[in-house]
Design an enzyme around this catalytic site. Structure first.
Site, mmCIF file in Angstrom:
data_model
loop_
_atom_site.group_PDB
_atom_site.id
_atom_site.type_symbol
_atom_site.label_atom_id
_atom_site.label_comp_id
_atom_site.label_asym_id
_atom_site.label_seq_id
_atom_site.Cartn_x
_atom_site.Cartn_y
_atom_site.Cartn_z
ATOM 1 C CE LYS A 190 -4.084 1.221 -0.709
ATOM 2 N NZ LYS A 190 -4.754 0.787 -1.905
ATOM 3 C CB SER A 386 -7.876 0.960 -4.186
ATOM 4 O OG SER A 386 -7.671 0.755 -2.802
#
Length: 590
Positions: A190, A386
């Site tokens: 991330k 995402s």
């Protein structure tokens, strides 16, 4: 005193009357001028394909309003309208060819590939596609390379060198400035927040960016290889050595066909059209042609409809707009399509790097309700990562372009903290509260461990929910999803291999498959969402009147395009609220 008051009132009244009268005359004039303002197509014409002002797949359908005449026809074409226009031009006897003249596009690779594929189809009809530029970056050349003839100015340049990505790290800057971001995340990949935590790139981030760039580059050179008849290995050698940086080198390596000036390029088109050299040939812009061409994807006689819902931009919540995804407009569109008996299937076109996890969940839920009634097929554009993947994962079938950027299944939270800055400049924040956690978080106090644990718990909950949503939608176990998750980003090609998408294909492929699921053969398409005509839209439509410019246009003029984009990135960070499911970086190909 009373006299002065009357004089002042009179002056103000005259001023207001003049302003209102002036504005009224402008509106009447614009409406009158738009009464029969449709462009005309003449025989033996060429389409000028300039994509510089075309940015979105879908420009929005606006609700009827008193100002509809002002807005209608004022917008530039959308990507989908450009593709439909080229499709219509294939059979239009008045269109003889397409000219890609000094194209300076800011479109994403998936959008360019879709247009490029349609241009290849256009060429197969026997009509020509020519391209000219004073200078070409890689993005422009990728599109131009589809042409029968590619011209480059004698003192121009061609940028063909491969792909690179630069990430700016700011850990030291935060320490020196006293302004830092407290970051809480889940997912080793991330890297949306990595620049705030480190001063150099992590091995995991370097790995995923390298794989991603290589996959995207392979898509580019494979397409160029086919149309330019140059093998991929040779193209890679040219890129490594900058072997096409000058017009002469570009010609020698066969990346272009001719070195010439723009007037010579127009002479080529005149010759093709059999127009005398001292005469101008007929041309029409792609936006004008799109506004008058019959849409080949619309069968007005069909009873059945496939709803195409466009979800574009960051996921922020609220009503949303043409370039911001909100649960208001998207869920309303899903509900309308679900309850419309003529709509037999739904295609959700996603072009989003993600955003609010809560909004993603709200849209996911509406899709879950909708697919119980009608088939829902997803078509991914440039990016569906995402949160963008969150709202795609539970559809009945997922299409992606080879260069689509997707995945990034991970979440994070960011809290700005100015404790050190406050100390340096003499700010002290004191709190009074009735309960232990009443004050929440303060930017002028160090992050409390208890508050941090609470946010971390929220992050973990959202991540687990995200994993479960993907596992249920893709018929995988959460362990299998976790192996390809952790915030890692994939191209469409790689996402097909690991099961995140079902097939590589275009929006049109998704529409056809939706029709198959609905068991219909004849159908028309209907675009959603529908937006209200705002005052800003009205002003923006008056593009020929210099005093009426949107805030966006004014900022672009003052800051330049790159400066404006940087400002938008800063604004996006400021607008982050709640837990985020956001793609870790932006990939811009030039």
């Amino acid at each position: 005193m009373r006299f002065l008051s009357n004089v002042l009132s009179t002056i103000v009244g005259i001023f207001l009357f003049s302003f209102i009268f002036f504005f009224f005359i402008l509106i009447i004039g614009a409406i009158a001028g738009s009464g029969d303002g449709k462009p005309t197509l003449k025989t033996n014409s060429v389409i000028e394909l300039d994509l510089s002002e075309i940015t979105l797949d879908y420009n929005g359908t606006f609700e009827p309003s008193p100002f509809e005449a002002l807005i209608e026809g004022s917008q530039k074409a959308s990507v989908i309208e450009v593709i439909d226009a080229i499709e219509a031009a294939k059979k239009d006897k008045d269109i003889k060819g397409i000219s890609i003249l000094k194209n300076n596009s800011s479109l994403g690779l998936a959008q360019l590939k879709a247009i490029r594929n349609k241009l290849e189809e256009f060429k197969k009809t026997g009509k020509f596609v020519y391209a000219y530029s004073d200078a070409m970056n890689q993005q422009d050349y990728y599109l131009a390379s589809v042409a029968n003839q590619v011209y480059l100015n004698p003192v121009g340049e061609l940028d063909f060198k491969g792909l690179a990505s630069e990430v700016i790290y700011m850990k030291d800057l935060q320490e020196k400035s006293g302004v830092k971001f407290e970051v809480i995340r889940h997912g080793k990949y991330k890297s949306a927040v990595e620049p705030f935590l480190a001063q150099e790139m992590s091995p995991e981030n370097r790995e995923q960016i390298s794989v991603l760039l290589q996959s995207v580059w392979e898509t580019i050179v494979t397409d160029i290889s086919v149309t330019r008849k140059i093998d991929v290995a040779t193209l890679n050698t040219i890129a490594d050595s900058l072997g096409a940086r000058t017009p002469k080198l570009a010609l020698a390596t066969k990346l272009i066909d001719k070195i010439g000036y723009e007037d010579e390029y127009h002479d080529l088109i005149r010759t093709k059209l059999k127009v005398k050299k001292d005469k101008e040939y007929e041309s029409i812009s792609i936006s004008d042609y799109a506004s008058i061409a019959d849409s080949p994807s619309t069968n007005f006689m069909a009873d059945n409809t496939i709803a195409v819902i466009y979800a574009q931009g960051e996921i922020r919540g609220g009503e949303g707009s043409v370039n911001i995804i909100g649960e208001g407009s998207i869920n309303r569109s899903l509900k309308e399509a679900r309850e419309d008996k003529d709509v037999k299937a739904i295609v959700l076109r996603i072009d989003s790097p993600g955003g609010s996890a809560l909004t993603s969940e709200l849209i996911w839920r509406e899709i879950e309700l909708t697919k119980k009634v009608k088939p829902v097929v997803v078509s991914m554009g440039n990016v569906a990562a995402s949160g963008g993947y969150y709202i795609a994962c539970n559809s009945d079938y997922i299409f992606a372009e080879p260069s689509t950027i997707t995945g990034s299944i991970g979440v994070f939270g960011m809290l700005p903290n100015m404790t050190e800055l406050g100390k340096n400049i003499g700010i002290n924040a004191e709190q009074v509260k009735t309960h232990q956690n009443a004050s929440g978080y303060s930017v002028f106090e160090p992050l409390d461990e208890g508050y941090k644990n609470m946010v971390q718990e929220s992050i973990e909950d959202v991540y687990e929910t995200f994993l479960q949503r993907v596992a249920d939608g893709r018929k995988m176990t959460t362990e299998q999803v976790n192996e390809i998750a952790q915030g890692r980003v994939w191209t469409g090609t790689d996402a097909l291999k690991n099961g995140l998408v079902d097939k590589l294909g275009s929006l049109n492929d998704a529409i056809k498959y939706a029709a198959t699921l609905a068991k219909i053969k004849e159908y028309k398409t209907d675009n959603y969402p529908e937006y209200e005509s705002s005052f800003e839209d009205i002003l923006a439509s008056m593009s020929g009147i210099s005093i009426f410019k949107t805030k966006e246009n004014l900022l672009k003029e003052q800051l330049g395009t790159e400066g404006y984009m940087l400002l938008e990135k800063i604004r996006r960070v400021q607008n982050l609220k709640g837990v985020q499911a956001m793609m870790p970086f932006e990939l811009e190909i030039k």
